[in-house]
Each structure stands twice: as C-alpha cells, then as structure tokens.
Design a protein around this motif. Structure first.
Motif, PDB file in Angstrom:
ATOM      1  N   LEU A 117       0.829  -1.213   0.000  1.00 26.72           N
ATOM      2  CA  LEU A 117       0.000   0.000   0.000  1.00 26.72           C
ATOM      3  C   LEU A 117       0.859   1.257   0.000  1.00 26.72           C
ATOM      4  O   LEU A 117       0.616   2.198  -0.757  1.00 26.72           O
ATOM      5  N   VAL A 118       1.876   1.272   0.857  1.00 26.27           N
ATOM      6  CA  VAL A 118       2.733   2.453   0.969  1.00 26.27           C
ATOM      7  C   VAL A 118       3.571   2.628  -0.288  1.00 26.27           C
ATOM      8  O   VAL A 118       3.759   3.753  -0.777  1.00 26.27           O
ATOM      9  N   LEU A 119       4.068   1.517  -0.842  1.00 24.05           N
ATOM     10  CA  LEU A 119       4.879   1.580  -2.064  1.00 24.05           C
ATOM     11  C   LEU A 119       4.073   2.155  -3.232  1.00 24.05           C
ATOM     12  O   LEU A 119       4.528   3.080  -3.918  1.00 24.05           O
ATOM     13  N   VAL A 120       2.876   1.647  -3.454  1.00 27.25           N
ATOM     14  CA  VAL A 120       2.063   2.132  -4.574  1.00 27.25           C
ATOM     15  C   VAL A 120       1.635   3.578  -4.344  1.00 27.25           C
ATOM     16  O   VAL A 120       1.620   4.394  -5.281  1.00 27.25           O
ATOM     17  N   ALA A 121       1.305   3.925  -3.092  1.00 24.25           N
ATOM     18  CA  ALA A 121       0.953   5.316  -2.783  1.00 24.25           C
ATOM     19  C   ALA A 121       2.122   6.243  -3.087  1.00 24.25           C
ATOM     20  O   ALA A 121       1.949   7.337  -3.641  1.00 24.25           O
ATOM     21  N   GLY A 122       3.343   5.804  -2.754  1.00 26.16           N
ATOM     22  CA  GLY A 122       4.522   6.612  -3.055  1.00 26.16           C
ATOM     23  C   GLY A 122       4.732   6.801  -4.544  1.00 26.16           C
ATOM     24  O   GLY A 122       5.062   7.895  -5.009  1.00 26.16           O
ATOM     25  N   LEU A 123       4.527   5.727  -5.310  1.00 29.80           N
ATOM     26  CA  LEU A 123       4.670   5.839  -6.769  1.00 29.80           C
ATOM     27  C   LEU A 123       3.621   6.785  -7.360  1.00 29.80           C
ATOM     28  O   LEU A 123       3.914   7.555  -8.280  1.00 29.80           O
ATOM     29  N   LEU A 124       2.401   6.736  -6.802  1.00 25.98           N
ATOM     30  CA  LEU A 124       1.361   7.664  -7.269  1.00 25.98           C
ATOM     31  C   LEU A 124       1.731   9.109  -6.946  1.00 25.98           C
ATOM     32  O   LEU A 124       1.503  10.016  -7.753  1.00 25.98           O
ATOM     33  N   THR A 126      -7.853   1.751  -0.358  1.00 24.05           N
ATOM     34  CA  THR A 126      -6.919   2.127   0.703  1.00 24.05           C
ATOM     35  C   THR A 126      -5.707   2.836   0.138  1.00 24.05           C
ATOM     36  O   THR A 126      -5.193   3.790   0.733  1.00 24.05           O
ATOM     37  N   VAL A 127      -5.222   2.393  -1.024  1.00 26.92           N
ATOM     38  CA  VAL A 127      -4.101   3.074  -1.683  1.00 26.92           C
ATOM     39  C   VAL A 127      -4.467   4.519  -1.993  1.00 26.92           C
ATOM     40  O   VAL A 127      -3.687   5.457  -1.736  1.00 26.92           O
ATOM     41  N   LEU A 128      -5.656   4.734  -2.545  1.00 26.19           N
ATOM     42  CA  LEU A 128      -6.094   6.093  -2.864  1.00 26.19           C
ATOM     43  C   LEU A 128      -6.216   6.934  -1.598  1.00 26.19           C
ATOM     44  O   LEU A 128      -5.850   8.119  -1.595  1.00 26.19           O
ATOM     45  N   ILE A 173     -18.098   7.271  12.175  1.00 25.59           N
ATOM     46  CA  ILE A 173     -19.146   6.257  12.005  1.00 25.59           C
ATOM     47  C   ILE A 173     -18.756   5.203  10.968  1.00 25.59           C
ATOM     48  O   ILE A 173     -19.020   4.010  11.155  1.00 25.59           O
ATOM     49  N   THR A 174     -18.118   5.625   9.852  1.00 27.25           N
ATOM     50  CA  THR A 174     -17.792   4.675   8.783  1.00 27.25           C
ATOM     51  C   THR A 174     -16.285   4.389   8.807  1.00 27.25           C
ATOM     52  O   THR A 174     -15.825   3.556   9.568  1.00 27.25           O
ATOM     53  N   ASP A 175     -15.555   5.038   7.948  1.00 29.32           N
ATOM     54  CA  ASP A 175     -14.098   4.916   7.932  1.00 29.32           C
ATOM     55  C   ASP A 175     -13.525   6.166   7.280  1.00 29.32           C
ATOM     56  O   ASP A 175     -14.250   7.050   6.836  1.00 29.32           O
ATOM     57  N   MET A 176     -12.197   6.207   7.223  1.00 31.60           N
ATOM     58  CA  MET A 176     -11.519   7.391   6.724  1.00 31.60           C
ATOM     59  C   MET A 176     -11.886   7.701   5.278  1.00 31.60           C
ATOM     60  O   MET A 176     -12.243   8.833   4.931  1.00 31.60           O
ATOM     61  N   PHE A 177     -11.820   6.696   4.417  1.00 34.21           N
ATOM     62  CA  PHE A 177     -12.010   6.921   2.987  1.00 34.21           C
ATOM     63  C   PHE A 177     -13.411   7.428   2.693  1.00 34.21           C
ATOM     64  O   PHE A 177     -13.592   8.425   1.982  1.00 34.21           O
ATOM     65  N   GLN A 178     -14.421   6.741   3.243  1.00 35.26           N
ATOM     66  CA  GLN A 178     -15.797   7.160   2.991  1.00 35.26           C
ATOM     67  C   GLN A 178     -16.079   8.529   3.587  1.00 35.26           C
ATOM     68  O   GLN A 178     -16.806   9.338   2.995  1.00 35.26           O
ATOM     69  N   GLY A 179     -15.533   8.800   4.756  1.00 41.47           N
ATOM     70  CA  GLY A 179     -15.749  10.098   5.386  1.00 41.47           C
ATOM     71  C   GLY A 179     -15.179  11.234   4.558  1.00 41.47           C
ATOM     72  O   GLY A 179     -15.832  12.270   4.376  1.00 41.47           O
ATOM     73  N   VAL A 180     -13.958  11.058   4.045  1.00 40.07           N
ATOM     74  CA  VAL A 180     -13.337  12.096   3.225  1.00 40.07           C
ATOM     75  C   VAL A 180     -14.098  12.277   1.910  1.00 40.07           C
ATOM     76  O   VAL A 180     -14.307  13.409   1.456  1.00 40.07           O
ATOM     77  N   LEU A 181     -14.523  11.183   1.288  1.00 40.21           N
ATOM     78  CA  LEU A 181     -15.298  11.298   0.050  1.00 40.21           C
ATOM     79  C   LEU A 181     -16.598  12.065   0.284  1.00 40.21           C
ATOM     80  O   LEU A 181     -16.985  12.915  -0.531  1.00 40.21           O
ATOM     81  N   LEU A 182     -17.280  11.765   1.400  1.00 42.57           N
ATOM     82  CA  LEU A 182     -18.509  12.487   1.715  1.00 42.57           C
ATOM     83  C   LEU A 182     -18.220  13.968   1.935  1.00 42.57           C
ATOM     84  O   LEU A 182     -18.975  14.840   1.475  1.00 42.57           O
ATOM     85  N   GLY A 183     -17.125  14.265   2.626  1.00 46.32           N
ATOM     86  CA  GLY A 183     -16.756  15.661   2.846  1.00 46.32           C
ATOM     87  C   GLY A 183     -16.465  16.392   1.550  1.00 46.32           C
ATOM     88  O   GLY A 183     -16.901  17.528   1.348  1.00 46.32           O
TER      89      GLY A 183
END
Length: 509
Positions: free
Chosen positions: A100-107, A255-257, A394-404
């Motif tokens: 996850l960290v490797l692909v995030a770094g490449l992105l 999770t990578v995103l 209530i949900t998780d980080m990814f969904q919360g940020v997308l909603l925001g």
C-alpha cells in the motif's frame, strides 16, 4: 570524494558559515527529541513494532529530507494516518501495508511529475480540518483503551460505545488504574511542560513526558505493559510477491487512494503552514510531492509506515532556528544511531505513556479554536467540517473524506449558482420578454421554477437566456419545456377568452 561535497552542499541548501552549521546541528537534536516518542507512539498505535515507526522517521530524514521541495518541514509517521494504517495492517498484514505504501509513493511521484501538487491547495480547508478532527476523535477513543492497557475494539462506533464498559472494568482493576495514572500524568506533563520555559528549552514536551513516565515506572516497579522490541533489522520486512496480488481487490485500491490523497493533502497543507513560520525559500509543491513520494516508495520497499510532513516536528525545527535542510537530514541520522545502538531503551517505555502522547496529539488535531468563528462567519463550512468528522467516526476514513469532498462541491455549486428572472413588457400584443440571469444549475431549479410559475398564465412569453453565464442540462431542458407548455396554456386561455367575447357579443346583438 572531493566532487561529492559540492553536490551535497547544493542539495542541503546554500552554504553558510559556522553559525548556520551550529544552528542546524542544534535544531536537528531538538527535532530528534520530538520525533523519537512520536515515531514510537504512532507505530504502537498502528499495530506494528516500535522500530517500524523509527524506520519511517529515518527515511523521512535521510531520503525526503535530502530532496528539494520544502526546506524546513520534517517528515515521518503521522498520527493523522494511524487509524487507517491500523485497519490496513489488520486486514492485509505487514506485507500488504508495504504494498500500500509503495504504490501510494509511486502515485505521489507521478502526481508531482504531472505538476498536480498545487491542485491539492484547492481542497476545501473545512474538509481537511474535518478529516483531521475525525481522525483525532477515533485516535483518542482508541488510545483511551491503551491508557489502561486494554485492547480497543476495531471500529470507531464500537470504541465509543465501549467506553462505559472500559470505565467500569478499569475501576475494578488496580493494574489498569495504575496504567491510567501513568497515561493521565503523561497528558498533564504534555500540556503543562511548555509553560515552564526553562524546562522546555532543555527538553521537548513529548520526550520529557515519556522520560518521566519511564523513570517513575522503573523506580517504583509498576506492573504495567511496556513496549516490545524486536530489533531494527528484524523490523525491515519488504513485501513479497504474493502481497501484490491484493491490488486486484477494490478494498486495497481504495486504501491506496486514501493513503495517497490524505498523505499528500496533509503534507502540502503542512508546507503552507510552515512557510508562514519562516522567511526562507517558499515550498515548491510539485517537488515536495515528489519528495514525499520518494520517501513513501522507500518506506514501502522496507515495509515501514507511510510518511507525511508533520507540523509538530516542522514547527519545532523552525523554532529551534534551523536555516537549511541539513537539520532534518541530521535528525534522520540521530534516529538511525539510536535505533541501531540503543533499541533496548525502548523496552523500558510504558505503553500507557505513549497512549497519553497520542491522546494529546489527537486532541490537537481537533480545530476547537476555529469552530466557533467558523460557525459564525461560514456556517456551511462548519457543517462540512462536522459531517466529515462524524462520517469518519461512524464509517471509515475513505468514505468520510469522500462524503466531505462531495458536500464541499455541492456547497460551492449552491453558493455560485445564483439565478433570477426579470421581465420586460413590449406591449399587450407581443410576447412577454422573460430574461433569466446568473448561473442556472439543478440546485437552483426549484427556485427558478417558482419564479417562472408566478408569471401571468394567460400571456405568451419569449425566453431570453443570453444573460446566463452557465446553464446545465437539467435547467436547459426545464426552461425549454416550461416555455413550450406555458405558451400552449396561454394560447388556450386566449382562445377561451376570445370565444367568451364573441358569445357576449352575440347575446348583446
């Protein structure tokens, strides 16, 4: 060897005299003392060995610190990603975390090369603050369990709902009460230590708090949980080929995103804040994004935690008088020396003391001071902040940020889509001129429809849309449909009125 030194000097910054070197050396020691307990605390809270956090701190100094971008901000494992990392480790394991960290770094490297770094400045501040507030709440809720040496539930709602039971269990367990006392004392030292200026000049508050807790635990032989150490080299666990197979799953890609967007946004917002603290060179956001990407790529290869620029360490670096990036590179050297030479020292640190450090860090992520002014002056922004934070809990980080982000876009569209209707009457024999002005989007369609329906129903109209700066498909279709239907109804009304007139004329004759 002589040809190497000009390159190193060029990378570290403009050459300076003994005063510059002395200032950077002193600042590097201060940053090291601030970073040490935070690296270890973030690692333990993330569910990985303590040394894994130190590896990320070392890479943040020796790799990211050496690259261009921001001259004085310092990178390492951040409390803001703790919740997401913990869930990733639990789901995919340490090998999966490395992927996850490797692909995030490449992105991040790719986004920096495409000059997308500056676009992260366009992310709504309320979304970022809501993200950090949500992370802070979940972090505090989880670390309240660690304060008593108890195991925290996995989800945010379960952590909050379980606090009542945690309090009952703690009151009936003397060992848990002892751990709670150490953790609470750590939080108090963190809050009060900076007020003692003489002591704060000697030791940073996080190190002072952890040292005091460690000494008290050792002197009195308190029966509390301590950090488990496995050695620096043993903690380097590169991901295997099998771990990359998980990238085919939607969950891992999401999770990578999340890693990429959150780490990039937090780093670049930190850079903007650090630039306001000093008068030196300003941050090149694209180069800084590539520097963060290079660091995360190396962290991924080593199986370490993801890194971001960390405002606590960065502000300590500036306050300590750092002048070039040499200070942050040296702080990575000190972390490497400590992790290699004194790993056994970590085994003396009580877990509850590190939990206290993270409770304090989580509290500082919540923008309490800006909430009331924001509610008074920008109520919609405050709502976006609150909803983002609540959604993360209530949900998780990814969904919360997308909603925001979605709410922020809708709010912006609502605020910019002002539309109103004006009329001009050229005479009873001609159609009424209906002029629509502004930005016509679907968000304002109900209001626009009400204004049109209030026009005389028995009068033909001619729509004039040249005053519209923007019209979306929904509004364009609604306007053309309304004009057609209105004129048909007006024609029927005119015909009925003419028939009644003829009928009255016939009766009169």
């Amino acid at each position: 060897m002589k040809t190497l030194f000009p390159y190193v000097r060029a990378r570290l910054g403009p050459p300076g005299g003994p005063g510059t070197l002395r200032a950077d050396f002193t600042a590097s020691l201060v940053v090291f003392l601030v970073a040490l307990p935070l690296c270890v605390g973030v690692a333990v809270a993330s569910g990985v060995p303590a040394e894994v956090g130190l590896i990320t701190g070392i890479v943040g100094g020796l790799v990211t610190g050496f690259l261009p971008g921001s001259s004085l901000q310092v990178s390492g494992p951040a409390a803001g990603l703790t919740v997401l990392v913990y869930e990733a480790v639990k789901t995919y394991g340490l090998g999966g975390l490395g992927v996850l960290v490797l692909v995030a770094g490449l992105l991040q490297l790719a986004m920096g090369a495409l000059r997308l770094g500056r676009w992260f400045r366009a992310i709504s501040v309320s979304v970022v603050q809501g993200m950090l507030a949500g992370i802070g709440l979940v972090l505090i809720a989880g670390q309240l369990y660690a304060l008593t040496d108890a195991k925290a539930p996995s989800s945010g709602p379960d952590k909050l709902l379980g606090l009542g039971g945690l309090a009952v269990d703690t009151l009936s367990d003397s060992t848990a009460l002892t751990a709670l006392g150490i953790g609470t004392a750590t939080v108090l030292v963190l809050a009060l230590w900076p007020k003692w200026r003489a002591g704060a000049r000697v030791l940073p508050a996080p190190l002072a708090a952890v040292l005091l807790a460690t000494v008290a635990t050792g002197v009195f032989g308190l029966p509390v949980a301590r950090i488990e150490v496995q050695g620096l080299l043993a903690s380097v666990q590169p991901p295997g080929l099998d771990d990359f197979g998980g990238l085919a799953s939607v969950g891992m890609l999401g999770t990578v995103l999340a890693f990429t967007l959150i780490a990039s946004a937090e780093s670049l917002f930190s850079a903007a804040a650090v630039d306001r603290l000093h008068e030196g060179p300003r941050t090149d956001y694209d180069k800084e994004l590539m520097a963060q990407g290079a660091g995360n790529t190396v962290c991924g290869v080593l199986g370490a935690l993801p890194m971001t620029a960390v405002i606590v360490r960065s502000s300590a670096n500036v306050s300590a008088g750092a002048r070039t990036k040499a200070s942050r590179v040296l702080h990575g050297v000190w972390l490497l020396i400590f992790a290699a030479a004194f790993p056994a020292a970590l085994e003396l640190i009580p877990v509850s003391a590190l939990a206290g450090v993270l409770v304090h860090a989580g509290w500082k992520l919540i923008p309490l001071k800006s909430l009331v002014p924001m509610w008074r002056e920008h109520r919609a922004e405050a709502v976006v902040l609150g909803v983002t934070a609540l959604a993360i809990v209530i949900t998780d980080m990814f969904q919360g940020v997308l909603l925001g982000l979605l709410m922020s876009v809708v709010k912006t569209a609502w605020e910019t889509s002002h539309v109103h209707v004006e009329t001009e009457d050229p005479g009873a024999e001609l159609p009424l001129q209906v002029i629509v002005l502004g930005n016509a989007t679907f968000l304002r369609l109900p209001k626009l429809q009400d204004q049109l329906d209030a026009l005389p129903a028995d009068r033909r109209v001619e729509l004039r849309l040249e005053g519209l700066r923007h019209v979306d498909h929904a509004c364009g279709l609604a306007l053309s449909t309304w004009e057609e239907q209105h004129n048909k109804a007006a024609g029927r009304a005119e015909a009925a009125s003419g028939a009644r007139s003829e009928e009255r004329s016939g009766v009169a004759g």
